[in-house]
Design a protein around this motif. Structure first.
Motif, PDB file in Angstrom:
ATOM      1  N   VAL A 119       0.754  -1.321   0.133  1.00 16.99           N
ATOM      2  CA  VAL A 119       0.101   0.022   0.083  1.00 16.99           C
ATOM      3  C   VAL A 119       0.857   1.222  -0.210  1.00 16.99           C
ATOM      4  O   VAL A 119       2.190   1.109   0.124  1.00 16.99           O
ATOM      5  N   GLU A 120       0.327   2.476  -0.324  1.00 22.49           N
ATOM      6  CA  GLU A 120       0.980   3.561  -0.371  1.00 22.49           C
ATOM      7  C   GLU A 120       1.575   3.805   1.335  1.00 22.49           C
ATOM      8  O   GLU A 120       0.806   3.435   2.140  1.00 22.49           O
ATOM      9  N   LYS A 121       2.891   4.284   1.363  1.00 25.80           N
ATOM     10  CA  LYS A 121       3.563   4.583   2.663  1.00 25.80           C
ATOM     11  C   LYS A 121       2.851   4.885   3.770  1.00 25.80           C
ATOM     12  O   LYS A 121       2.116   5.779   3.673  1.00 25.80           O
ATOM     13  N   LEU A 122       2.741   3.889   4.737  1.00 24.11           N
ATOM     14  CA  LEU A 122       2.207   4.145   6.007  1.00 24.11           C
ATOM     15  C   LEU A 122       3.214   4.899   6.971  1.00 24.11           C
ATOM     16  O   LEU A 122       4.466   4.609   6.998  1.00 24.11           O
ATOM     17  N   ALA A 123       2.720   5.437   7.825  1.00 27.20           N
ATOM     18  CA  ALA A 123       3.546   6.114   9.045  1.00 27.20           C
ATOM     19  C   ALA A 123       3.741   4.951  10.212  1.00 27.20           C
ATOM     20  O   ALA A 123       3.186   5.127  11.184  1.00 27.20           O
ATOM     21  N   ALA A 124       4.680   3.969   9.859  1.00 26.56           N
ATOM     22  CA  ALA A 124       4.820   2.976  11.005  1.00 26.56           C
ATOM     23  C   ALA A 124       6.013   2.138  10.732  1.00 26.56           C
ATOM     24  O   ALA A 124       6.808   2.236   9.545  1.00 26.56           O
ATOM     25  N   GLU A 125       6.882   1.519  11.687  1.00 25.64           N
ATOM     26  CA  GLU A 125       7.737   0.942  11.354  1.00 25.64           C
ATOM     27  C   GLU A 125       7.822  -0.539  11.371  1.00 25.64           C
ATOM     28  O   GLU A 125       6.567  -1.347  11.803  1.00 25.64           O
ATOM     29  N   ALA A 126       8.854  -1.397  10.722  1.00 23.56           N
ATOM     30  CA  ALA A 126       8.685  -2.578  10.514  1.00 23.56           C
ATOM     31  C   ALA A 126       8.413  -3.245  12.011  1.00 23.56           C
ATOM     32  O   ALA A 126       9.158  -3.030  12.970  1.00 23.56           O
ATOM     33  N   GLY A 127       7.615  -4.433  11.903  1.00 22.86           N
ATOM     34  CA  GLY A 127       7.128  -5.177  12.993  1.00 22.86           C
ATOM     35  C   GLY A 127       6.029  -4.591  13.790  1.00 22.86           C
ATOM     36  O   GLY A 127       5.428  -5.287  14.694  1.00 22.86           O
ATOM     37  N   GLU A 128       5.743  -3.325  13.394  1.00 25.28           N
ATOM     38  CA  GLU A 128       4.601  -2.816  14.002  1.00 25.28           C
ATOM     39  C   GLU A 128       3.138  -3.266  13.845  1.00 25.28           C
ATOM     40  O   GLU A 128       3.261  -3.681  12.480  1.00 25.28           O
ATOM     41  N   THR A 129       2.196  -3.142  14.328  1.00 28.58           N
ATOM     42  CA  THR A 129       0.852  -3.811  13.996  1.00 28.58           C
ATOM     43  C   THR A 129      -0.085  -2.243  13.733  1.00 28.58           C
ATOM     44  O   THR A 129      -0.186  -1.672  14.534  1.00 28.58           O
ATOM     45  N   VAL A 130      -0.605  -2.524  12.534  1.00 23.00           N
ATOM     46  CA  VAL A 130      -1.536  -1.254  12.357  1.00 23.00           C
ATOM     47  C   VAL A 130      -2.904  -1.646  12.028  1.00 23.00           C
ATOM     48  O   VAL A 130      -3.295  -2.947  11.437  1.00 23.00           O
ATOM     49  N   GLN A 131      -3.807  -0.828  12.032  1.00 22.77           N
ATOM     50  CA  GLN A 131      -5.438  -1.271  11.778  1.00 22.77           C
ATOM     51  C   GLN A 131      -6.006  -0.266  10.840  1.00 22.77           C
ATOM     52  O   GLN A 131      -6.035   0.856  11.081  1.00 22.77           O
ATOM     53  N   PHE A 132      -6.270  -0.931   9.633  1.00 20.85           N
ATOM     54  CA  PHE A 132      -7.423  -0.060   8.600  1.00 20.85           C
ATOM     55  C   PHE A 132      -8.610   0.047   9.141  1.00 20.85           C
ATOM     56  O   PHE A 132      -9.235  -1.089   9.635  1.00 20.85           O
ATOM     57  N   ASN A 133      -9.166   1.205   9.247  1.00 22.76           N
ATOM     58  CA  ASN A 133     -10.614   1.377   9.849  1.00 22.76           C
ATOM     59  C   ASN A 133     -11.513   1.723   8.708  1.00 22.76           C
ATOM     60  O   ASN A 133     -12.635   1.719   9.083  1.00 22.76           O
ATOM     61  N   GLU A 134     -10.989   1.901   7.644  1.00 19.90           N
ATOM     62  CA  GLU A 134     -12.089   2.295   6.541  1.00 19.90           C
ATOM     63  C   GLU A 134     -12.252   1.300   5.530  1.00 19.90           C
ATOM     64  O   GLU A 134     -11.657   0.757   4.883  1.00 19.90           O
ATOM     65  N   ILE A 135     -13.357   0.234   6.093  1.00 23.46           N
ATOM     66  CA  ILE A 135     -13.658  -0.682   5.455  1.00 23.46           C
ATOM     67  C   ILE A 135     -14.984  -0.852   4.794  1.00 23.46           C
ATOM     68  O   ILE A 135     -15.900  -0.461   5.363  1.00 23.46           O
ATOM     69  N   LEU A 136     -14.999  -1.102   3.500  1.00 19.19           N
ATOM     70  CA  LEU A 136     -16.033  -0.968   2.653  1.00 19.19           C
ATOM     71  C   LEU A 136     -16.997  -1.990   2.768  1.00 19.19           C
ATOM     72  O   LEU A 136     -18.302  -2.224   2.505  1.00 19.19           O
ATOM     73  N   MET A 137     -16.481  -3.278   2.990  1.00 21.15           N
ATOM     74  CA  MET A 137     -17.087  -4.613   2.890  1.00 21.15           C
ATOM     75  C   MET A 137     -16.411  -5.742   3.747  1.00 21.15           C
ATOM     76  O   MET A 137     -15.357  -5.665   3.764  1.00 21.15           O
ATOM     77  N   VAL A 138     -17.355  -6.564   4.460  1.00 22.35           N
ATOM     78  CA  VAL A 138     -16.905  -7.516   5.291  1.00 22.35           C
ATOM     79  C   VAL A 138     -17.682  -8.622   4.802  1.00 22.35           C
ATOM     80  O   VAL A 138     -18.915  -8.764   5.031  1.00 22.35           O
ATOM     81  N   ASP A 139     -17.130  -9.739   4.061  1.00 24.39           N
ATOM     82  CA  ASP A 139     -17.884 -10.698   3.305  1.00 24.39           C
ATOM     83  C   ASP A 139     -19.053 -10.130   2.841  1.00 24.39           C
ATOM     84  O   ASP A 139     -18.845  -9.249   2.068  1.00 24.39           O
ATOM     85  N   GLY A 140     -20.093 -10.410   3.211  1.00 21.55           N
ATOM     86  CA  GLY A 140     -21.306 -10.023   2.439  1.00 21.55           C
ATOM     87  C   GLY A 140     -22.171  -8.704   2.923  1.00 21.55           C
ATOM     88  O   GLY A 140     -23.225  -8.094   2.435  1.00 21.55           O
ATOM     89  N   THR A 141     -21.537  -8.095   3.991  1.00 30.32           N
ATOM     90  CA  THR A 141     -22.030  -7.118   4.634  1.00 30.32           C
ATOM     91  C   THR A 141     -21.057  -5.647   3.987  1.00 30.32           C
ATOM     92  O   THR A 141     -19.940  -5.703   4.032  1.00 30.32           O
ATOM     93  N   VAL A 142     -22.173  -4.836   3.227  1.00 31.02           N
ATOM     94  CA  VAL A 142     -21.371  -3.786   2.449  1.00 31.02           C
ATOM     95  C   VAL A 142     -22.000  -2.592   3.451  1.00 31.02           C
ATOM     96  O   VAL A 142     -23.029  -2.444   3.824  1.00 31.02           O
TER      97      VAL A 142
END
Length: 221
Positions: free
Chosen positions: A27-50
């Motif tokens: 993905v386009e560069k994120l502000a995070a270091e190698a080994g870090e865990t990040v969370q994406f919160n802009e979710i457009l769909m999860v399985d069948g839920t839109v």
């Protein structure tokens, strides 16, 4: 709630990605270091839920593997000259390599995992936060108004305000015209009266108020 066989469509850097747990993602560069865990919160769909547009409470967590550069993109730049020429410009996009670890259908807001934010957005926000607020210019104090110079009666001058209709303003005009005593006014001729009427801008007032007669009485005490 975490499920290993779920898929999600997330949005980051203006692009959409369909991912499942274990997927490797660039993905386009994120502000995070190698080994870090990040969370994406802009979710457009999860399985069948839109989402409308986002799925409320959903999130995708991923581990940062490393910061990388994409393939060099070459493009030509034309120069407008008599003898046309071309030159090339190269650019390598800054990317972040990730491994998707978890897909959350709900409860993403309570995980406390660092949000995946673009490096450009963070640096811009940091600069904005660090920049001191511009100092407001102190309001300029109005310069004190200079008092209008007062026409002071010279030593030995009479109190011309004793004449009918003469106040401080008219007294000032008389003093500025060189009239300081009742004796001067008592000796005015018709020509003097006409000239003084013009100076005082009160034509006929001297006669109406009877200044000459009053001045004679006052001069004689």
């Amino acid at each position: 709630m975490k499920e290993d066989h779920m898929f999600a469509v997330l949005k980051t850097g203006g692009k959409q990605y369909k991912v499942s747990s274990g997927d490797i993602l660039r993905v386009e560069k994120l502000a995070a270091e190698a080994g870090e865990t990040v969370q994406f919160n802009e979710i457009l769909m999860v399985d069948g839920t839109v989402g409308a547009p986002l799925v409320d409470g959903a999130g995708v967590q991923a581990e940062v593997i490393e910061q990388i550069k994409g393939k060099k993109v070459i493009h030509f730049v034309k120069r407008r000259r008599k003898h046309g020429s071309k030159r090339t410009k190269g650019h390598r996009q800054q990317l972040t390599l990730l491994r998707v670890t978890d897909i959350l259908a709900s409860g993403a807001g309570a995980t406390g995992v660092k949000a995946a934010v673009g490096a450009g957005s963070v640096s811009g926000a940091a600069v904005e936060a660090a920049a001191p607020a511009p100092k407001k210019a102190a309001p300029k104090k109005a310069a004190p108004k200079a008092d209008a110079p007062k026409a002071e009666a010279p030593a030995g001058a009479d109190d011309l305000k004793k004449l009918s209709g003469v106040g401080p303003a008219l007294e000032k005009k008389l003093l500025e015209a060189g009239v300081t005593t009742f004796a001067q006014i008592a000796a005015w001729t018709d020509e003097d009266v006409a000239a003084m009427d013009e100076k005082l801008s009160f034509k006929g007032r001297i006669e109406r108020e009877g200044w000459i007669a009053q001045a004679k009485e006052l001069a004689n005490g």
